[in-house]
Design an enzyme around this catalytic site. Structure first.
Site, PDB file in Angstrom:
ATOM      1  CE  LYS A   1      -3.267  17.630 -18.194  1.00 12.67           C
ATOM      2  NZ  LYS A   1      -4.043  16.509 -18.727  1.00 12.67           N
TER       3      LYS A   1
ATOM      4  CG  ASP B   1      -1.971   0.936   1.250  1.00 19.27           C
ATOM      5  OD1 ASP B   1      -1.696   2.116   0.964  1.00 19.27           O
ATOM      6  OD2 ASP B   1      -3.118   0.520   1.491  1.00 19.27           O
TER       7      ASP B   1
ATOM      8  CE  LYS C   1     -11.338  15.169 -23.235  1.00 20.98           C
ATOM      9  NZ  LYS C   1     -10.205  14.483 -23.852  1.00 20.98           N
TER      10      LYS C   1
ATOM     11  CG  HIS D   1      -1.202  18.797 -22.896  1.00 21.02           C
ATOM     12  ND1 HIS D   1      -0.201  18.231 -22.144  1.00 21.02           N
ATOM     13  CD2 HIS D   1      -2.285  17.993 -22.733  1.00 21.02           C
ATOM     14  CE1 HIS D   1      -0.671  17.132 -21.556  1.00 21.02           C
ATOM     15  NE2 HIS D   1      -1.926  16.971 -21.898  1.00 21.02           N
TER      16      HIS D   1
ATOM     17  CG  ASP E   1      -7.917  17.336 -19.755  1.00 20.61           C
ATOM     18  OD1 ASP E   1      -7.153  16.693 -19.023  1.00 20.61           O
ATOM     19  OD2 ASP E   1      -8.362  16.889 -20.828  1.00 20.61           O
TER      20      ASP E   1
END
Ligand code: BG6
Length: 498
Positions: free
Chosen positions: A159, A99, A351, A251, A246
């Site tokens: 990230k 763990d 997207k 990026h 995101d």
């Protein structure tokens, strides 16, 4: 191991290293890391005496290896690997069942590394959600695994590095209290893409581009990442993140720094990153009252793409029916320095668009006077397009004469594919893992860059957090409310991928 393909073996040789993957039971390991390590091994870019140690729980080593083998066959079918080759490759592997919260896991790991006589170098790849990064760094530190007296110790994280400026600072502070900044490799896989690195070579190894690379000749720059996929199985992350965090904060802003930076004094990690941070520092802060004019946010509704029916974002598993999370974001930045004053940099991503295309479009100014304007097909502004993917390469859009007796013009596209004849273009993970092994941090984000890029988008996040609705676009189309307006005063307007 014998190579059975003609991969290129260019790259600095690496030292034998213990490659420790923490969270080795997850998707990233089987989809990206293991295929990249195998390709590197075949190319001679991973030293054959290296070891791959997986840290995970709830599985035996045999179950873990079977899962990796299946993953290779499913996600990397291009890597031809027979059973004997797999046996040979998997003999480099060992596993620690443990763990990540328990001290014993790290002492077991330290014992495993100590037992390897030949070398003590270690690369620790955190293939786990970011909330574990500090726990891992603390565990490694306590077990003496961050100590570099017997070999290098490098920690790789992915990230998101925080969700806003405060959490990014907190993460940096915590990590830097346990590790030296030079031991932390923050992966931005976009920087590992061949075509993104090629941008630097095009800019600084040629003399014809730099004289044009400024406000006198360039009207604006568009940096985009259109995706046809949706959020896949990541609703829990994406609901909190959205497209701005995101893709743009990480990026696309990193790519912007490479387009806009001054030539570094040398091609070394700090020289390059010093120039990149100067770009980020010169980005004009977006005022709260300007957010609505300088940004676009939208969310996909239902639609179709290539005859596949696509459900709306709000109908995805684990997404709230009332969600206003943006699946498409666009931001218009200005860079206040001598080179770029007055040149908008428009970054956008989305997207469930018709195609997966990522590009950097340098749009030049119009000719000062147009001789051919009266004809049916007037000349358009020149564009230099760097295709990040697919079909990596560069193209120059120019105007040429149409064959015949008139002086009518037509658009001519000069294309230079990056890899001719299907040559192998290295995957970003091969490039970046190789760089970590050789200690080259040029393509990794430094703490100050991460914090600066969060502080740039902070005003947008602040405004957007109060929104109660979001524009919708039909999945599989380019009809995005507000997108054309973002380019309203840009020569040639929005460059829709084609
Ligand atoms: C990731 C994002 O960082 O990059 C994903 O979290 C996105 O949402 C992906 O799909 C895009 O990467 P690539 O290499 O497929 O363009």
């Amino acid at each position: 191991m014998e190579s059975n393909n003609a991969a290129q073996c260019l790259g600095e040789a690496t030292e034998p290293t213990n490659i420790v993957i923490l969270g080795a039971g997850g998707d990233l390991t089987k989809r990206k890391l293991i295929p990249a390590l195998l390709k590197m091994l075949r190319c001679g870019l991973l030293h054959a005496d290296s070891k791959i140690i997986g840290v995970l729980k709830g599985r035996t080593q045999e179950q873990w290896l079977t899962g990796l083998h299946k993953g290779m066959q499913e996600y990397s079918p291009e890597i031809k690997l027979n059973d004997q080759q797999w046996q040979q490759f998997s003999s480099m592997f060992s596993m620690i069942e443990g763990d990540l919260q328990e001290e014993r896991t790290y002492t077991d790991l330290a014992a495993a590394i100590t037992s390897i006589q030949q070398h003590k170098n270690a690369l620790f790849y955190c293939a786990v959600p970011p909330r574990w990064y500090t726990t891992i760094a603390a565990g490694l530190d306590k077990a003496g695994l961050s100590d570099q007296s017997e070999g290098f110790r490098r920690v790789v994280i992915e990230k998101p590095f925080g969700m806003d400026i405060d959490s990014a600072r907190q993460l940096n502070n915590e990590l830097q209290s346990l590790l030296d900044e030079s031991q932390i490799y923050r992966i931005d896989h976009y920087l590992g893409k061949e075509s993104v690195q090629n941008l630097l070579v095009y800019r600084f190894a040629n003399s014809i581009l730099e004289p044009l690379w400024n406000r006198n000749f360039i009207d604006h720059v568009q940096i985009s990442a259109a995706e046809s996929i949706g959020i896949e199985y990541r609703a829990n992350y994406y609901e909190k993140s959205g497209a701005l965090r995101d893709m743009i904060q990480s990026h696309l802003m990193q790519v912007m720094t490479l387009v806009a930076m001054e030539p570094p004094v040398e091609f070394t990690a700090d020289a390059v990153r010093d120039e990149k941070i100067k770009v980020l520092r010169a980005v004009r802060p977006i005022k709260p009252e300007s957010v609505s004019q300088q940004t676009v946010a939208a969310q996909y509704g239902s639609g179709t793409n290539a005859e596949e029916a696509i459900k709306a974002y709000v109908a995805e598993d684990d997404v709230s029916a009332e969600s206003v999370t943006e699946t498409l974001a666009g931001v218009r930045f200005h860079i206040d320095n001598w080179r770029w004053q007055g040149v908008p940099f428009i970054l956008w991503t989305g997207k469930r668009l018709p195609q997966r295309v990522s590009e950097i479009v340098i749009r030049f100014r119009k000719p000062p006077f147009n001789l051919f304007d009266t004809h049916a097909n007037p000349p358009t502004a020149n564009s230099l397009v760097f295709r990040v993917h697919p079909d990596e390469g560069i193209s120059l859009r120019m105007n040429a004469k149409m064959p015949g007796l008139t002086t009518d013009t037509q658009r001519m596209v000069m294309r230079a594919p990056y890899a001719e004849n299907g040559e192998d273009v290295s995957d970003a993970y091969e490039v970046l893992l190789h760089d970590v092994l050789t200690g080259d941090a040029t393509l990794f984000s430094r703490a100050d860059e991460v914090e600066q890029s969060w502080s740039i988008i902070e005003p947008i996040l602040n405004e957007w957090q109060h929104r109660i609705s979001v524009n919708r676009y039909r999945a599989g189309t380019w009809e995005i409310p507000g997108m054309e307006d973002l380019f309203a005063d840009c020569v040639g307007g929005w460059h829709k991928p084609s």
